[in-house]
Design a protein around this motif. Structure first.
Motif, PDB file in Angstrom:
ATOM      1  N   GLN A   1       0.825  -1.214   0.000  1.00 22.08           N
ATOM      2  CA  GLN A   1       0.000   0.000   0.000  1.00 22.08           C
ATOM      3  C   GLN A   1       0.857   1.261   0.000  1.00 22.08           C
ATOM      4  N   LYS A   2       2.033   1.180   0.615  1.00 20.98           N
ATOM      5  CA  LYS A   2       2.932   2.332   0.706  1.00 20.98           C
ATOM      6  C   LYS A   2       3.683   2.606  -0.586  1.00 20.98           C
ATOM      7  N   GLU A   3       3.901   1.562  -1.367  1.00 22.45           N
ATOM      8  CA  GLU A   3       4.753   1.697  -2.550  1.00 22.45           C
ATOM      9  C   GLU A   3       4.085   2.535  -3.622  1.00 22.45           C
ATOM     10  N   GLN A   4       4.905   3.342  -4.281  1.00 23.53           N
ATOM     11  CA  GLN A   4       4.414   4.265  -5.297  1.00 23.53           C
ATOM     12  C   GLN A   4       4.662   3.722  -6.697  1.00 23.53           C
ATOM     13  N   GLY A   5       3.713   3.960  -7.600  1.00 25.82           N
ATOM     14  CA  GLY A   5       3.901   3.598  -9.004  1.00 25.82           C
ATOM     15  C   GLY A   5       4.227   2.133  -9.176  1.00 25.82           C
ATOM     16  N   ASN A   6       5.259   1.865  -9.978  1.00 31.92           N
ATOM     17  CA  ASN A   6       5.634   0.488 -10.273  1.00 31.92           C
ATOM     18  C   ASN A   6       6.832   0.013  -9.468  1.00 31.92           C
ATOM     19  N   THR A   7       7.274   0.834  -8.516  1.00 32.91           N
ATOM     20  CA  THR A   7       8.412   0.441  -7.707  1.00 32.91           C
ATOM     21  C   THR A   7       7.952  -0.564  -6.665  1.00 32.91           C
ATOM     22  N   LYS A   8       8.428  -1.794  -6.798  1.00 30.45           N
ATOM     23  CA  LYS A   8       8.020  -2.833  -5.856  1.00 30.45           C
ATOM     24  C   LYS A   8       9.235  -3.490  -5.237  1.00 30.45           C
ATOM     25  N   SER A   9       9.230  -3.549  -3.909  1.00 32.53           N
ATOM     26  CA  SER A   9      10.299  -4.257  -3.224  1.00 32.53           C
ATOM     27  C   SER A   9      10.019  -5.755  -3.301  1.00 32.53           C
ATOM     28  N   ILE A  10      10.992  -6.537  -2.885  1.00 31.40           N
ATOM     29  CA  ILE A  10      10.859  -7.991  -2.942  1.00 31.40           C
ATOM     30  C   ILE A  10      10.449  -8.519  -1.571  1.00 31.40           C
TER      31      ILE A  10
ATOM     32  N   THR B   1      15.377   0.912 -14.969  1.00 30.01           N
ATOM     33  CA  THR B   1      15.024   2.309 -14.692  1.00 30.01           C
ATOM     34  C   THR B   1      15.888   3.280 -15.490  1.00 30.01           C
ATOM     35  N   LYS B   2      17.038   2.816 -15.994  1.00 33.66           N
ATOM     36  CA  LYS B   2      17.952   3.695 -16.732  1.00 33.66           C
ATOM     37  C   LYS B   2      17.677   3.698 -18.235  1.00 33.66           C
ATOM     38  N   ARG B   3      16.904   2.722 -18.734  1.00 34.91           N
ATOM     39  CA  ARG B   3      16.682   2.606 -20.172  1.00 34.91           C
ATOM     40  C   ARG B   3      15.733   3.695 -20.676  1.00 34.91           C
ATOM     41  N   TYR B   4      16.043   4.221 -21.845  1.00 29.27           N
ATOM     42  CA  TYR B   4      15.180   5.250 -22.425  1.00 29.27           C
ATOM     43  C   TYR B   4      15.224   5.167 -23.948  1.00 29.27           C
TER      44      TYR B   4
ATOM     45  N   ILE C   1      11.787   4.186 -20.506  1.00 24.76           N
ATOM     46  CA  ILE C   1      10.956   3.019 -20.804  1.00 24.76           C
ATOM     47  C   ILE C   1       9.967   2.739 -19.672  1.00 24.76           C
ATOM     48  N   LYS C   2      10.425   2.860 -18.434  1.00 26.15           N
ATOM     49  CA  LYS C   2       9.581   2.536 -17.277  1.00 26.15           C
ATOM     50  C   LYS C   2       8.372   3.461 -17.172  1.00 26.15           C
ATOM     51  N   ASP C   3       8.444   4.648 -17.809  1.00 21.21           N
ATOM     52  CA  ASP C   3       7.356   5.624 -17.713  1.00 21.21           C
ATOM     53  C   ASP C   3       6.298   5.460 -18.798  1.00 21.21           C
ATOM     54  N   ILE C   4       6.537   4.574 -19.759  1.00 21.16           N
ATOM     55  CA  ILE C   4       5.581   4.387 -20.855  1.00 21.16           C
ATOM     56  C   ILE C   4       4.501   3.390 -20.444  1.00 21.16           C
ATOM     57  N   TYR C   5       3.233   3.797 -20.571  1.00 25.05           N
ATOM     58  CA  TYR C   5       2.120   2.877 -20.332  1.00 25.05           C
ATOM     59  C   TYR C   5       1.922   1.984 -21.556  1.00 25.05           C
ATOM     60  N   TYR C   6       1.744   2.640 -22.700  1.00 20.49           N
ATOM     61  CA  TYR C   6       1.577   1.897 -23.952  1.00 20.49           C
ATOM     62  C   TYR C   6       1.786   2.846 -25.123  1.00 20.49           C
ATOM     63  N   ILE C   7       1.946   2.265 -26.298  1.00 16.10           N
ATOM     64  CA  ILE C   7       2.117   3.032 -27.531  1.00 16.10           C
ATOM     65  C   ILE C   7       0.981   2.654 -28.471  1.00 16.10           C
ATOM     66  N   GLU C   8       0.396   3.671 -29.085  1.00 11.57           N
ATOM     67  CA  GLU C   8      -0.796   3.472 -29.914  1.00 11.57           C
ATOM     68  C   GLU C   8      -0.575   4.044 -31.313  1.00 11.57           C
ATOM     69  N   SER C   9      -1.063   3.328 -32.299  1.00  6.10           N
ATOM     70  CA  SER C   9      -1.036   3.824 -33.675  1.00  6.10           C
ATOM     71  C   SER C   9      -2.445   4.287 -34.044  1.00  6.10           C
ATOM     72  N   ALA C  10      -2.564   5.573 -34.432  1.00  7.56           N
ATOM     73  CA  ALA C  10      -3.887   6.116 -34.775  1.00  7.56           C
ATOM     74  C   ALA C  10      -3.733   7.287 -35.739  1.00  7.56           C
TER      75      ALA C  10
ATOM     76  N   GLY D   1      11.809 -12.113 -14.165  1.00  7.38           N
ATOM     77  CA  GLY D   1      12.027 -11.058 -13.174  1.00  7.38           C
ATOM     78  C   GLY D   1      11.319  -9.753 -13.449  1.00  7.38           C
ATOM     79  N   GLY D   2      10.401  -9.734 -14.430  1.00  8.48           N
ATOM     80  CA  GLY D   2       9.663  -8.508 -14.712  1.00  8.48           C
ATOM     81  C   GLY D   2       8.701  -8.154 -13.593  1.00  8.48           C
ATOM     82  N   ILE D   3       8.392  -6.863 -13.473  1.00  2.10           N
ATOM     83  CA  ILE D   3       7.455  -6.404 -12.445  1.00  2.10           C
ATOM     84  C   ILE D   3       6.041  -6.786 -12.849  1.00  2.10           C
ATOM     85  N   VAL D   4       5.334  -7.453 -11.934  1.00  2.00           N
ATOM     86  CA  VAL D   4       3.974  -7.927 -12.207  1.00  2.00           C
ATOM     87  C   VAL D   4       3.009  -7.258 -11.236  1.00  2.00           C
ATOM     88  N   ASN D   5       1.966  -6.619 -11.771  1.00  2.00           N
ATOM     89  CA  ASN D   5       0.973  -5.926 -10.940  1.00  2.00           C
ATOM     90  C   ASN D   5      -0.381  -6.616 -10.932  1.00  2.00           C
ATOM     91  N   VAL D   6      -0.514  -7.702 -11.680  1.00  2.00           N
ATOM     92  CA  VAL D   6      -1.810  -8.377 -11.799  1.00  2.00           C
ATOM     93  C   VAL D   6      -2.111  -9.152 -10.524  1.00  2.00           C
TER      94      VAL D   6
END
Length: 239
Positions: free
Chosen positions: A68-77, A127-130, A144-153, A234-239
């Protein structure tokens, strides 16, 4: 690196600490005899080893508080170390990294802890990739970590990010190559960051900001395989 060991059994605490020190010498390790002590410390730990059944505040309660305390996609183990199998399903609800049973199998502990360390190091690198996005005639750095998704329209490429929406150009195949293995082409018009997925069903993927993307019917089985591989690697999973 900050590591917490929370267990009401002193012998178990000392055993875990000794096993941790075998693999990483310079970690800052804090030990707690109760869940209440750990919560009062108000520390952000990279890895938490939690017993489940403790007086007053259980390890599962501590894990829920951490999430509950963790922000965004940063998750401890979170790694549970307990003598009870019956809480294993609840561990999935708090996205636990692993569930170890007592008495501790030292070889298995070393293996699980080693994988946890690898995940932390990989997450730090992610976190360093862009990528560089051409937007309104200028090049803009987008992590990269800040992108939700990319859309073609409408002959444009729209990058939906944590800080806003950017318009750019190019083919989706090219964007797929640029973003790499952490993204999945769930539809010809959508490329989703798997780190940002919060739920999915047979025809829809929902991301952190609440947007829902089309999951092509013919891609569902492949998506499940790729998402499971992403999680296993090892990817971050929020489901």
């Amino acid at each position: 690196m900050k590591i917490a060991v929370c267990d009401d059994d002193k012998v178990a605490r000392e055993h875990i600490v000794s096993l941790v020190k075998e693999q990483i010498k310079d970690a800052e390790i804090m030990t707690f005899a109760t869940g209440e002590e750990m919560l009062k410390a108000q520390n952000n730990f990279d890895i938490s080893f939690l017993d489940v059944e403790m007086r007053e505040i259980s390890g599962m309660d501590v894990a829920n508080h951490i999430r509950q305390k963790e922000q965004g996609n940063t998750k401890s183990i979170i790694i549970f170390v307990t003598g009870y199998e019956k809480y294993m399903n609840q561990a999935f609800d708090v996205s636990a990294f692993h569930y170890l049973l007592k008495p501790i199998d030292e070889e298995k502990f070393r293996n699980v802890f080693g994988r946890a360390l690898n995940e932390l190091y990989a997450a730090e690198e992610r976190t360093k990739r862009y990528i560089l996005v051409r937007n309104s005639g200028t090049q803009q750095k987008v992590y990269i970590k800040d992108i939700y998704y990319i859309e073609s329209a409408n002959k444009k490429v729209i990058i939906h990010t944590r800080t806003g929406i950017l318009d750019s150009y190019g083919k989706m195949d090219e964007w797929e190559q640029m973003t790499g293995s952490g993204f999945y082409r769930c539809h010809r018009c959508y490329l989703v960051n798997m780190e940002q997925i919060v739920s999915y069903n047979a025809d829809t993927i929902k991301v952190v900001n609440g947007d829902k993307l089309i999951l092509a019917q013919k891609k569902y089985n492949d998506f499940i395989r790729q998402y499971m591989k992403y999680a296993k690697d090892g990817g971050i999973v929020n489901v």
